[in-house]
Design an enzyme around this catalytic site. Sequence first.
Site, PDB file in Angstrom:
ATOM      1  N   TRP A 101      -3.408  -4.048  -3.108  1.00  0.00           N
ATOM      2  CA  TRP A 101      -2.496  -3.722  -2.004  1.00  0.00           C
ATOM      3  C   TRP A 101      -2.631  -4.709  -0.869  1.00  0.00           C
ATOM      4  O   TRP A 101      -1.634  -5.088  -0.235  1.00  0.00           O
ATOM      5  CB  TRP A 101      -2.680  -2.271  -1.548  1.00  0.00           C
ATOM      6  N   ASP A 170      -3.601  -0.012   6.463  1.00  0.00           N
ATOM      7  CA  ASP A 170      -2.815   0.662   5.426  1.00  0.00           C
ATOM      8  C   ASP A 170      -3.671   1.808   4.888  1.00  0.00           C
ATOM      9  O   ASP A 170      -4.541   1.601   4.048  1.00  0.00           O
ATOM     10  CB  ASP A 170      -2.470  -0.338   4.320  1.00  0.00           C
ATOM     11  N   LYS A 194       0.581  10.080  -1.546  1.00  0.00           N
ATOM     12  CA  LYS A 194      -0.785  10.186  -2.054  1.00  0.00           C
ATOM     13  C   LYS A 194      -1.517  11.364  -1.420  1.00  0.00           C
ATOM     14  O   LYS A 194      -1.862  12.309  -2.097  1.00  0.00           O
ATOM     15  CB  LYS A 194      -1.534   8.876  -1.813  1.00  0.00           C
TER      16      LYS A 194
HETATM   17  C1  LIG Z   1       0.658   3.267  -3.057  1.00  0.00           C
HETATM   18  C2  LIG Z   1       0.211   2.288  -2.032  1.00  0.00           C
HETATM   19  C3  LIG Z   1       1.101   1.382  -1.444  1.00  0.00           C
HETATM   20  C4  LIG Z   1       2.557   1.317  -1.831  1.00  0.00           C
HETATM   21  O1  LIG Z   1       3.179   2.455  -1.422  1.00  0.00           O
HETATM   22  P1  LIG Z   1       4.754   2.696  -1.623  1.00  0.00           P
HETATM   23  O2  LIG Z   1       4.966   3.908  -0.790  1.00  0.00           O
HETATM   24  O3  LIG Z   1       4.981   2.885  -3.068  1.00  0.00           O
HETATM   25  O4  LIG Z   1       5.463   1.508  -1.088  1.00  0.00           O
HETATM   26  C5  LIG Z   1       0.624   0.520  -0.492  1.00  0.00           C
HETATM   27  N1  LIG Z   1      -0.662   0.540  -0.115  1.00  0.00           N
HETATM   28  C6  LIG Z   1      -1.562   1.401  -0.655  1.00  0.00           C
HETATM   29  C7  LIG Z   1      -2.985   1.374  -0.189  1.00  0.00           C
HETATM   30  C8  LIG Z   1      -1.142   2.296  -1.624  1.00  0.00           C
HETATM   31  O5  LIG Z   1      -2.020   3.145  -2.164  1.00  0.00           O
END
Ligand SMILES: *Cc1c(COP(=O)(O)O)cnc(C)c1O
Length: 359
Positions: A101, A170, A194
Amino acid sequence: MTVYNFSAGPAVLPKEVLQQARDEMLDWHGSGMSVMEMSHRGKEFMGIAANAEADLRELLNIPSNYRVLFLQGGASMQFAMVPMNLLRGKASADYLNTGEWSKKAISEAKKYGGVNVVASAADRNFAYVPEFSTWNCDKDAAYLHITPNETIGGVEFDWLPDVSVPIVADMSSNILSRPVDVSKYGLIYAGAQKNIGPAGLTIVIVREDLIGNPVSGTPTMLDYKTHADNESMYNTPPTYGIYIAGLVFQLLKKKGGIAAMEKTNIAKAELLYSAIDGSEGFYLCPVERKNRSRMNVPFTLKDASLDGEFLKQADARGLLQLKGHRSVGGMRASIYNAMPLEGVQALAAFMGEFARSHA
Ligand SMILES: *Cc1c(COP(=O)(O)O)cnc(C)c1O
């Protein structure tokens, strides 16, 4: 059969929340409407959104000089919105590279300015977090971007680097799983699917003074100011996602807040890592101990030819979605807030039995 869903995302939601949503599906609080049918500008939905924000602020103790935005586009859209809005005339931003990521965030940021990768864990297959003393930070960077939990690699860290530039995090896969001091960040973002609620909602928590100076040509919808000035209602927000997230926030408050979540999350993670470490090498976790994620637990079977059998038997027991990410292989168990301890107990018990019968 009770099913436990270990998917990395979209992921398990609290049963209580799904039951409440079911009960309110056709008639929300006597309105005669489903939340899905409501005008986002009507008083019912405005109340739902305001309560969701207030509860999130309470859970994370968000200071009043931070704005909470309910957006769309996923965390992936934040990979672009962050540099577009936060470069603020500076030449470059700092990024820590801890895995898949981070890499995506870095490549997107390069479209808008310079990127200085302060440190990378690529040398050891992203199985650790480089010590801060090895980072090559730029004191003139517009901001520093980190990924405190790498969902794919299963690498997590909770300390904050000692830098003077705004920190952007993030937190898609570990927000609300452990306490954070929001005042130490410039911006926190998370896709909801998540650890919060359904896919389609993205939450951004941003310090007010960082808003309002985007790169020229920034589309209206990608300017944080548009959403901050309009209570996230410039256009139609993802109303049902906000509603479900709000129910999750209420439940977390009822259960004792983030501190209580953390306690359970530690217990779940310890149980699962013990099952791996106690298997005499039958299962292996590639991640350095101190950086093992409490949310996403990757592991491999020493004999990879048993992978298919492991997944088949797990499935038959209702232990679902354990297949590892295609880029890593092996297995991955995501054990977010909504995964009950019983689910992890069932998985650990199965792993023990499977190892004994195949040793
Ligand atoms: C799943 C995830 C993303 C991407 O998320 P989307 O909502 O599918 O764009 C980005 N960063 C992390 C840490 C993730 O777990």
